[in-house]
Scaffold this motif. Structure first.
Motif, short mmCIF file in Angstrom:
data_model
loop_
_atom_site.label_atom_id
_atom_site.label_comp_id
_atom_site.label_asym_id
_atom_site.label_seq_id
_atom_site.Cartn_x
_atom_site.Cartn_y
_atom_site.Cartn_z
N TYR A 1 -11.63 2.37 -5.68
CA TYR A 1 -10.55 2.69 -6.61
C TYR A 1 -10.01 4.07 -6.28
CZ TYR A 1 -12.38 -1.18 -9.38
OH TYR A 1 -12.81 -2.42 -9.79
N THR A 2 -8.70 4.22 -6.26
CA THR A 2 -8.09 5.52 -6.00
C THR A 2 -6.93 5.71 -6.97
OG1 THR A 2 -6.43 4.77 -4.39
CG2 THR A 2 -8.63 5.28 -3.54
N MET A 3 -6.43 6.95 -7.03
CA MET A 3 -5.24 7.27 -7.82
C MET A 3 -4.17 7.84 -6.91
SD MET A 3 -6.33 8.93 -11.45
CE MET A 3 -7.43 8.11 -12.59
N ASP A 4 -2.92 7.53 -7.23
CA ASP A 4 -1.83 8.15 -6.48
C ASP A 4 -1.42 9.45 -7.18
OD1 ASP A 4 -0.18 7.55 -8.67
OD2 ASP A 4 0.83 5.87 -7.67
N GLY A 5 -0.33 10.06 -6.72
CA GLY A 5 0.09 11.34 -7.27
C GLY A 5 0.56 11.29 -8.69
N THR B 1 0.80 -1.21 0.00
CA THR B 1 0.00 0.00 0.00
C THR B 1 0.84 1.27 0.00
OG1 THR B 1 -0.11 0.06 2.42
CG2 THR B 1 -1.81 -1.20 1.28
N GLU B 2 2.14 1.16 -0.09
CA GLU B 2 2.97 2.35 -0.12
C GLU B 2 2.80 3.10 -1.43
OE1 GLU B 2 4.13 2.03 3.61
OE2 GLU B 2 4.84 3.60 2.25
N TYR C 1 -0.54 8.94 -0.58
CA TYR C 1 -1.30 9.88 -1.41
C TYR C 1 -2.52 9.17 -2.01
CZ TYR C 1 -2.21 13.59 -4.84
OH TYR C 1 -2.79 14.59 -5.58
N VAL C 2 -3.68 9.73 -1.78
CA VAL C 2 -4.93 9.19 -2.33
C VAL C 2 -5.68 10.32 -3.03
CG1 VAL C 2 -7.22 8.27 -1.76
CG2 VAL C 2 -5.18 7.32 -0.66
N GLY C 3 -6.12 10.04 -4.23
CA GLY C 3 -6.92 11.02 -4.96
C GLY C 3 -8.06 10.36 -5.70
N PHE C 4 -9.11 11.12 -5.96
CA PHE C 4 -10.22 10.74 -6.82
C PHE C 4 -10.82 9.37 -6.49
CE2 PHE C 4 -7.22 13.35 -9.37
CZ PHE C 4 -8.02 14.49 -9.50
N PRO C 5 -11.35 9.17 -5.27
CA PRO C 5 -11.94 7.89 -4.92
C PRO C 5 -13.19 7.57 -5.75
CG PRO C 5 -12.41 9.54 -3.24
CD PRO C 5 -11.43 10.16 -4.17
N VAL C 6 -13.22 6.34 -6.27
CA VAL C 6 -14.35 5.85 -7.06
C VAL C 6 -14.85 4.57 -6.40
CG1 VAL C 6 -15.00 4.82 -9.28
CG2 VAL C 6 -13.61 6.91 -9.23
N VAL D 1 -11.13 13.14 0.49
CA VAL D 1 -9.70 13.35 0.67
C VAL D 1 -9.50 14.59 1.53
CG1 VAL D 1 -7.51 13.80 -0.52
CG2 VAL D 1 -9.20 12.25 -1.55
N ASP D 2 -8.56 14.50 2.50
CA ASP D 2 -8.33 15.64 3.39
C ASP D 2 -7.21 16.53 2.89
OD1 ASP D 2 -5.92 14.41 4.03
OD2 ASP D 2 -6.46 13.94 6.10
#
Length: 340
Positions: free
Chosen positions: A326-330, A47-48, A314-319, A290-291
């Motif tokens: 589903y998430t995206m990293d940086g 998960t890194e 880093y987590v972005g755009f949760p689906v 996302v905070d």
């Protein structure tokens, strides 16, 4: 390409003050807790943020709660990129491997070689924005055959609703402040129409209306009917809107981004979280967002509580699609997390 709205807006020198004409009663107090580090090393290493795997990794880093609605779909899936969807029996998703995959009975099959966003299931077809090729609106059959370009313009936030495709079209992707339109057309590309010229983001189509944030009008929350009529300005200086269950979830001002909720007519307007909140995706009584540190946060509205998961990086755009988050990293790499 799925672009965070922050990246397209001009730099602001002074944030407008929030409206003071309304009394916003705080009726929900969210207690936020933070998860500790994962103790099982085999779980934690997957998960890194710096993972070197080239395909999405399905992990259970900690118990991430599922939506309050079983097999729910996130109300802001399209706003957050729409890179995963299901027709009820088959899951479709696209990632950094420049491919669209179909997952049936735990078997993953590549069906078309391109990266897609805003994927919509329309009958026997998948209609999407072609991230790999100019964000054109394209379609394929569910087996990956029959590729077709429906609109050769840069488009985003493509949403299928009640027999129509709604989307924002950019005349010049290098100059997003010029020539932007909210448009609609039929799934075969016919009856194309421009409904309104506006630089908008966070377009939600629900309950016969189109909700969006107008970047040309001080980031105002605006709404109109699905045919373009009945345009109304609801509230100035908002962000990250999500329409769910007959309510509008939104963050205040582009810098502050406190999370609120209100009815369509602006009544029952209350504070949910007094902290920076973006990429808000609501499923029933569960909010995935996302905070300020780009960390995943899950808010349980029913119990007025929330949890932050810093060890995910880093987590972005949760689906949210069924049993997966589903998430995206940086670097726009997709990661798939199973719910508890």
């Amino acid at each position: 390409v799925v672009v965070e709205p922050d990246a397209t807006e001009p730099e602001e020198t002074e944030e407008p003050e929030e409206e003071t004409t309304e009394t916003e009663e705080i009726v929900t107090t969210i207690e936020i807790t933070t998860t500790s580090e994962v103790t099982t090393t085999t779980e934690a290493t997957t998960t890194e943020q710096t993972t070197t795997t080239t395909a999405p990794v399905t992990t259970k880093p900690v118990e991430i709660p599922p939506p309050s609605v079983p097999d729910g779909m996130g109300s802001s899936n399209i706003i957050n990129g729409g890179y995963a969807v299901t027709d009820g029996s088959t899951l479709y998703y696209s990632d950094e491997t420049e491919c669209i995959y179909a997952v049936r009975n735990d078997t993953k099959e590549p069906i078309y070689n391109t990266r897609a966003s805003c994927i919509n299931v329309v009958g026997d077809n998948l209609i999407f924005c072609n991230w790999s090729a100019g964000n054109y609106i394209c379609s394929i059959r569910k087996d990956g055959q029959g590729f077709n370009i429906l609109n050769p313009a840069y488009c985003y936030e493509l949403t299928y609703y009640d027999g129509w495709l709604y989307f924002t079209e950019m005349s010049d992707p290098n100059n997003p402040s010029v020539g932007n339109y909210i448009c609609r057309m039929r799934p075969d590309g016919s009856e194309y129409a421009r409904l309104r010229q506006v630089q908008c983001w966070y377009m939600n189509v629900a309950d016969g209306r189109i909700f969006y944030v107008n970047y040309d009008n001080n980031f105002a929350l605006e709404v109109m009917n699905v045919d373009g009529s009945g345009h109304t300005v609801m509230k100035e200086s908002v962000s990250d809107i999500c329409i769910s269950g007959g309510r509008i979830y939104y963050s205040t001002s582009r810098s502050e981004r406190w999370l609120y909720s209100m009815n369509y007519d602006g009544s029952d307007n209350y504070l949910i979280r007094d902290g920076f909140t973006k990429c808000t995706n609501v499923v029933g009584n569960t909010i995935y967002c996302v905070d300020e540190n780009n960390q995943l946060m899950v808010i349980d509205l029913a119990n007025a509580s929330g949890v932050v998961y810093p060890h995910l990086g880093y987590v972005g755009f949760p689906v949210v699609v069924g049993s997966n988050l589903y998430t995206m990293d940086g670097n726009d790499n997709v990661r798939i997390l199973e719910f508890e």
